[in-house]
Design an enzyme around this catalytic site. Structure first.
Site, mmCIF file in Angstrom:
data_model
loop_
_atom_site.group_PDB
_atom_site.id
_atom_site.type_symbol
_atom_site.label_atom_id
_atom_site.label_comp_id
_atom_site.label_asym_id
_atom_site.label_seq_id
_atom_site.Cartn_x
_atom_site.Cartn_y
_atom_site.Cartn_z
ATOM 1 N N ARG A 63 0.738 -1.419 0.085
ATOM 2 C CA ARG A 63 0.156 0.115 -0.179
ATOM 3 C C ARG A 63 0.700 1.347 0.014
ATOM 4 N NH1 ARG A 63 -1.878 0.595 4.671
ATOM 5 N NH2 ARG A 63 -3.356 -1.439 4.862
ATOM 6 N N TYR A 116 -10.803 21.704 -11.958
ATOM 7 C CA TYR A 116 -11.520 20.603 -12.392
ATOM 8 C C TYR A 116 -12.564 20.400 -11.529
ATOM 9 C CZ TYR A 116 -11.906 15.567 -12.835
ATOM 10 O OH TYR A 116 -12.033 14.246 -12.857
ATOM 11 N N ASP A 189 -1.639 22.054 -9.685
ATOM 12 C CA ASP A 189 -1.800 21.113 -10.271
ATOM 13 C C ASP A 189 -1.600 21.261 -11.707
ATOM 14 O OD1 ASP A 189 -3.360 19.304 -11.922
ATOM 15 O OD2 ASP A 189 -5.380 19.614 -10.923
ATOM 16 N N LYS A 214 -4.138 11.421 -17.467
ATOM 17 C CA LYS A 214 -4.154 12.539 -18.732
ATOM 18 C C LYS A 214 -2.764 12.434 -19.472
ATOM 19 C CE LYS A 214 -8.004 13.246 -16.701
ATOM 20 N NZ LYS A 214 -8.263 14.497 -15.630
#
Ligand SMILES: *Cc1c(COP(=O)(O)O)cnc(C)c1O
Length: 401
Positions: A63, A116, A189, A214
């Site tokens: 993890r 976004y 971002d 993306k």
């Protein structure tokens, strides 16, 4: 290797292909192996104990860390000019892991108002249910930011540039400097630009994050995120936000696919940018188009700042059809080559209608106030032959009534 001074560092494409991996370490395998393992063996209990105490940099459990992710993390850290990076399961988990790690209830965060759609929704939850003091402001207006900063202490500024969906350009250097004057950090971002076109950390930002879904992945076949910054910040995000708060780990196979995508990042971004400029110029001369927004066009707000802080203008275009919701929808529906879909940064040209799709998370009044009008269309210009993309829009516009 990421600390090598820029002057004698290999070029961007070289690092995108080689950084953080030596075939000698893995039986000569040219491509880094995909480590499909959830846990790691220790020789002895003492050995395991030392790993848990952090006395050696061991892999313990999947993890938190995986060797395929490690290659990707060092590669992206290098490309962004960061000390370190942490891979996450999605762009949203990169954002949530960052905020859950570094901030708490009551903290004031200044956020650029156009974001976004799900980032906008995330900050709404932080504000309404978790007691954060989230201030939405237009960071393309320096006066608004100064005023908000003067109102009281804040912990961070957060913005996208170019911002979704209207490609607002925020001045990274100026906004980060303002944050630092107030003892806050600057978080960017960088999804729309990628480190090939823009490196926020070199311009004063403290943390840069991505939806690797993306352009970094670049092929529309995965969901992933990444955060890059100082060793100390990244460690905190890995140990709190990733390990404990979200558990949103990137799958090893996903890390492999992004490593594959990164090899052509430079080539792809060059092509996305040149085709987007071609399409933007064509659309801006079309009588059925009211306005085209593309940072590469001299008439677009933010063009001067974009020219300073980016080395190219990217593959996203926004435009307003002359007309209403129905005309915008009709135009999208008439396109043949381009696909109606959210997401961006893929080989395929994608179009979407923010008012009904990605930005339906914004209340209608808010949306209109921000210019997210019903006749706005966003295009992620793909890697098809540029003339074919232009021809698709020409044909769809020709019969538009
Ligand atoms: C897509 C996107 C996100 C969210 O990323 P996911 O990988 O879809 O979770 C965040 N920011 C921007 C600018 C995006 O385009």
């Amino acid at each position: 290797m990421s600390k090598t001074p820029p002057s004698n560092r290999p070029g961007f494409a070289t690092r995108a292909i080689h950084e953080g991996y030596d075939p000698k370490d893995e039986k000569g395998a040219l491509v880094p192996p995909v480590f499909m393992t959830s846990t790691y063996a220790f020789d002895t209990v003492e050995d395991g104990g030392a790993a848990f105490r952090g006395e050696r940099n061991a892999y313990i459990y999947g993890r938190t860390k995986n060797p395929t992710q490690t290659v990707l993390e060092s590669r992206l850290a290098s490309l962004e000019g960061a000390e370190a990076a942490v891979a996450t399961a999605s762009g949203m988990s990169a954002i949530s892991a960052t905020f859950f790690s570094l901030f708490q209830q009551g903290d004031r965060i200044l956020v650029h108002s156009r974001l976004y759609g799900n980032s906008f929704a995330f900050f709404g939850h932080l504000r309404d249910r978790f007691g954060f003091d989230i201030r939405l402001i237009d960071m393309t207006e320096p006066g608004e930011l100064e005023a908000a900063a003067a109102e009281g202490a804040f912990k961070a500024v957060y913005f996208e540039t170019p911002a979704n969906p209207m490609l607002d350009i925020v001045d990274i250097e100026a906004v980060s400097a303002l944050a630092h004057r107030h003892g806050a950090i600057s978080i960017v971002d960088n999804t729309f630009a990628t480190p090939y076109l823009q490196r926020p950390l070199e311009q004063g930002a403290d943390l840069v994050l991505h939806s690797a879904t993306k352009y970094l992945g670049g092929h529309g076949d995965l969901i992933a995120g990444i955060v890059a910054g100082s060793e100390a910040h990244v460690k905190q995000i890995r140990q709190i936000g990733l390990r404990v708060m979200t558990g949103a780990t990137m799958a090893p196979l996903t890390a492999h696919l992004i490593l594959r995508g990164l090899k052509t990042l430079e080539l792809r971004m060059e092509r996305h940018s040149s085709s987007a400029l071609t399409l933007a110029e064509r659309l801006s001369r079309h009588p059925a188009i009211a306005q085209v927004i593309y940072p590469g066009l001299a008439g677009t707000k933010g063009h001067a700042i974009a020219s300073r802080q980016m080395s190219g203008y990217g593959g996203l275009i926004g435009f307003y059809v002359d007309g209403d919701y129905d005309r915008a929808a009709k135009l999208c529906n008439r396109l043949q080559l381009s696909t109606i879909a959210v997401s961006l940064g893929d080989a395929e040209t994608l179009v979407q209608h923010p008012a009904s799709m990605t930005h339906s998370t914004y209340p209608k009044e808010e949306r209109e106030k921000l210019g997210l009008a019903d006749n706005l269309i966003r295009v992620s210009v793909g890697l098809e032959t540029a003339e074919d993309i232009v021809a698709d829009f020409d044909a769809a516009l020709a019969g538009l009534r």
